[in-house]
Design a protein around this motif. Sequence first.
Motif, PDB file in Angstrom:
ATOM      1  N   ILE A 174      -1.701 -11.607  -9.172  1.00 34.91           N
ATOM      2  CA  ILE A 174      -1.510 -10.207  -8.814  1.00 34.91           C
ATOM      3  C   ILE A 174      -1.646 -10.038  -7.304  1.00 34.91           C
ATOM      4  O   ILE A 174      -2.514 -10.653  -6.676  1.00 34.91           O
ATOM      5  CB  ILE A 174      -2.522  -9.293  -9.554  1.00 34.91           C
ATOM      6  CG1 ILE A 174      -2.262  -7.810  -9.228  1.00 34.91           C
ATOM      7  CG2 ILE A 174      -3.961  -9.677  -9.238  1.00 34.91           C
ATOM      8  CD1 ILE A 174      -3.054  -6.847 -10.114  1.00 34.91           C
ATOM      9  N   TRP A 175      -0.740  -9.260  -6.730  1.00 37.07           N
ATOM     10  CA  TRP A 175      -0.779  -8.903  -5.312  1.00 37.07           C
ATOM     11  C   TRP A 175      -1.014  -7.398  -5.223  1.00 37.07           C
ATOM     12  O   TRP A 175      -0.354  -6.613  -5.912  1.00 37.07           O
ATOM     13  CB  TRP A 175       0.546  -9.226  -4.635  1.00 37.07           C
ATOM     14  CG  TRP A 175       0.961 -10.663  -4.645  1.00 37.07           C
ATOM     15  CD1 TRP A 175       1.455 -11.373  -5.709  1.00 37.07           C
ATOM     16  CD2 TRP A 175       0.965 -11.567  -3.534  1.00 37.07           C
ATOM     17  NE1 TRP A 175       1.761 -12.656  -5.335  1.00 37.07           N
ATOM     18  CE2 TRP A 175       1.467 -12.806  -3.997  1.00 37.07           C
ATOM     19  CE3 TRP A 175       0.604 -11.449  -2.190  1.00 37.07           C
ATOM     20  CZ2 TRP A 175       1.620 -13.922  -3.174  1.00 37.07           C
ATOM     21  CZ3 TRP A 175       0.744 -12.556  -1.366  1.00 37.07           C
ATOM     22  CH2 TRP A 175       1.244 -13.774  -1.857  1.00 37.07           C
ATOM     23  N   ILE A 176      -1.939  -6.985  -4.364  1.00 35.62           N
ATOM     24  CA  ILE A 176      -2.249  -5.557  -4.211  1.00 35.62           C
ATOM     25  C   ILE A 176      -2.275  -5.201  -2.731  1.00 35.62           C
ATOM     26  O   ILE A 176      -2.995  -5.817  -1.945  1.00 35.62           O
ATOM     27  CB  ILE A 176      -3.597  -5.183  -4.848  1.00 35.62           C
ATOM     28  CG1 ILE A 176      -3.659  -5.676  -6.300  1.00 35.62           C
ATOM     29  CG2 ILE A 176      -3.808  -3.670  -4.789  1.00 35.62           C
ATOM     30  CD1 ILE A 176      -5.006  -5.455  -6.965  1.00 35.62           C
ATOM     31  N   SER A 177      -1.484  -4.199  -2.374  1.00 40.21           N
ATOM     32  CA  SER A 177      -1.401  -3.751  -0.987  1.00 40.21           C
ATOM     33  C   SER A 177      -2.252  -2.504  -0.782  1.00 40.21           C
ATOM     34  O   SER A 177      -2.374  -1.666  -1.678  1.00 40.21           O
ATOM     35  CB  SER A 177       0.068  -3.448  -0.644  1.00 40.21           C
ATOM     36  OG  SER A 177       0.186  -2.928   0.658  1.00 40.21           O
ATOM     37  N   GLY A 178      -2.827  -2.383   0.416  1.00 40.35           N
ATOM     38  CA  GLY A 178      -3.618  -1.191   0.696  1.00 40.35           C
ATOM     39  C   GLY A 178      -4.096  -1.116   2.130  1.00 40.35           C
ATOM     40  O   GLY A 178      -4.006  -2.084   2.886  1.00 40.35           O
ATOM     41  N   THR A 179      -4.609   0.025   2.495  1.00 39.93           N
ATOM     42  CA  THR A 179      -5.204   0.233   3.814  1.00 39.93           C
ATOM     43  C   THR A 179      -6.718   0.370   3.653  1.00 39.93           C
ATOM     44  O   THR A 179      -7.250   0.298   2.537  1.00 39.93           O
ATOM     45  CB  THR A 179      -4.653   1.509   4.477  1.00 39.93           C
ATOM     46  OG1 THR A 179      -4.990   2.646   3.648  1.00 39.93           O
ATOM     47  CG2 THR A 179      -3.134   1.436   4.619  1.00 39.93           C
ATOM     48  N   LEU A 180      -7.393   0.592   4.753  1.00 43.71           N
ATOM     49  CA  LEU A 180      -8.855   0.709   4.727  1.00 43.71           C
ATOM     50  C   LEU A 180      -9.340   1.823   3.804  1.00 43.71           C
ATOM     51  O   LEU A 180     -10.497   1.819   3.369  1.00 43.71           O
ATOM     52  CB  LEU A 180      -9.390   0.936   6.143  1.00 43.71           C
ATOM     53  CG  LEU A 180      -8.899   2.176   6.907  1.00 43.71           C
ATOM     54  CD1 LEU A 180      -9.788   3.388   6.632  1.00 43.71           C
ATOM     55  CD2 LEU A 180      -8.883   1.904   8.403  1.00 43.71           C
ATOM     56  N   HIS A 181      -8.480   2.781   3.484  1.00 44.66           N
ATOM     57  CA  HIS A 181      -8.883   3.906   2.657  1.00 44.66           C
ATOM     58  C   HIS A 181      -9.181   3.493   1.214  1.00 44.66           C
ATOM     59  O   HIS A 181      -9.887   4.202   0.501  1.00 44.66           O
ATOM     60  CB  HIS A 181      -7.785   4.973   2.653  1.00 44.66           C
ATOM     61  CG  HIS A 181      -7.353   5.396   4.021  1.00 44.66           C
ATOM     62  ND1 HIS A 181      -6.418   4.688   4.749  1.00 44.66           N
ATOM     63  CD2 HIS A 181      -7.743   6.422   4.805  1.00 44.66           C
ATOM     64  CE1 HIS A 181      -6.244   5.276   5.926  1.00 44.66           C
ATOM     65  NE2 HIS A 181      -7.046   6.323   5.987  1.00 44.66           N
ATOM     66  N   ASN A 182      -8.625   2.347   0.781  1.00 42.09           N
ATOM     67  CA  ASN A 182      -8.773   1.972  -0.621  1.00 42.09           C
ATOM     68  C   ASN A 182      -8.972   0.482  -0.869  1.00 42.09           C
ATOM     69  O   ASN A 182      -9.484   0.082  -1.909  1.00 42.09           O
ATOM     70  CB  ASN A 182      -7.527   2.436  -1.408  1.00 42.09           C
ATOM     71  CG  ASN A 182      -7.711   2.375  -2.902  1.00 42.09           C
ATOM     72  OD1 ASN A 182      -8.824   2.523  -3.407  1.00 42.09           O
ATOM     73  ND2 ASN A 182      -6.633   2.147  -3.635  1.00 42.09           N
ATOM     74  N   ILE A 183      -8.594  -0.368   0.083  1.00 41.53           N
ATOM     75  CA  ILE A 183      -8.523  -1.800  -0.191  1.00 41.53           C
ATOM     76  C   ILE A 183      -9.891  -2.430  -0.445  1.00 41.53           C
ATOM     77  O   ILE A 183      -9.997  -3.421  -1.186  1.00 41.53           O
ATOM     78  CB  ILE A 183      -7.784  -2.536   0.962  1.00 41.53           C
ATOM     79  CG1 ILE A 183      -7.275  -3.909   0.469  1.00 41.53           C
ATOM     80  CG2 ILE A 183      -8.675  -2.661   2.182  1.00 41.53           C
ATOM     81  CD1 ILE A 183      -6.222  -3.831  -0.597  1.00 41.53           C
ATOM     82  N   TYR A 184     -10.955  -1.873   0.112  1.00 39.43           N
ATOM     83  CA  TYR A 184     -12.282  -2.461  -0.116  1.00 39.43           C
ATOM     84  C   TYR A 184     -12.757  -2.197  -1.547  1.00 39.43           C
ATOM     85  O   TYR A 184     -13.388  -3.050  -2.170  1.00 39.43           O
ATOM     86  CB  TYR A 184     -13.278  -1.932   0.911  1.00 39.43           C
ATOM     87  CG  TYR A 184     -12.856  -2.254   2.326  1.00 39.43           C
ATOM     88  CD1 TYR A 184     -12.831  -3.581   2.765  1.00 39.43           C
ATOM     89  CD2 TYR A 184     -12.428  -1.267   3.210  1.00 39.43           C
ATOM     90  CE1 TYR A 184     -12.411  -3.895   4.038  1.00 39.43           C
ATOM     91  CE2 TYR A 184     -12.005  -1.579   4.492  1.00 39.43           C
ATOM     92  CZ  TYR A 184     -11.994  -2.891   4.901  1.00 39.43           C
ATOM     93  OH  TYR A 184     -11.559  -3.220   6.161  1.00 39.43           O
TER      94      TYR A 184
END
Length: 262
Positions: A101-111
């Motif tokens: 699985i690959w998941i993309s995100g920014t600091l708002h959600n990736i952590y």
Amino acid sequence: MENGMGKYFKGLKAYCYNEWSALYLEDTFEALEKMFPETVDMIFADPPYFLSNDGISCSGGKAVSVNKGDWDKIGSLKEKHAFNRRWINLCRKVLKPDGTIWISGTLHNIYSVGMALEQEKFKIINNITWQKTNPPPNLACRCFTHSTETILWAQKDDKKSRHYFNYPLMKKLNGGKQMKDVWTGPLTPRSEKTFGKHPTQKPVYLLERILLASTREGDVVLDPFCGSSTTGVACKHFKRNYIGIDNNLQYIQLSIERLNNE
């Protein structure tokens, strides 16, 4: 069950499908709960970033609202993490033992996503940093310009799991050298928004690299938050089978236009 690609769900009819792709106009959670287990070779997910906070961003040189829509809002940190754990748990169920699985995100959600992956018994393989060559400027001038996104690549945390990685091809594409976990490239060009645009649309080259790195021709690829189906476009280019889920009719119709006109 249906013919073609509309055969992966129990009691759920595809909005549109053919021999290599199927689009579902459904709530992601409800759709994943009806999907048959261990049927997917790879998942790419670009879930809500939850950055819609009534702030200001920049688009085309103009100040615009950062709000993407109600789907990009959340009430609390607890709710956000529960959301991530729930959909990641359902993705684990439908992923094959050797799938990734690959998941993309920014600091708002990736952590939160990273923690949820570990809690739901995934092992993170790589932390990819996508460095954008043409990010929008920072209008407030009170912090560094946001120019990167994170893409986490993970497999089931099981000793029997053996994920696929096309190391030779990645090395070839990188001029004969090992490809690093920092990928540099531009934002989505206008040419990929001919039939409309999604506010968090990814460029095709990014998904092409992901597919070539971790799937084989004929594999089944799922995008549970498909938006405008950039994942599907990349699948069509490289003969992968595609399943897209989104609860927004506008984006499903945009997906159909893109996939039919590739």
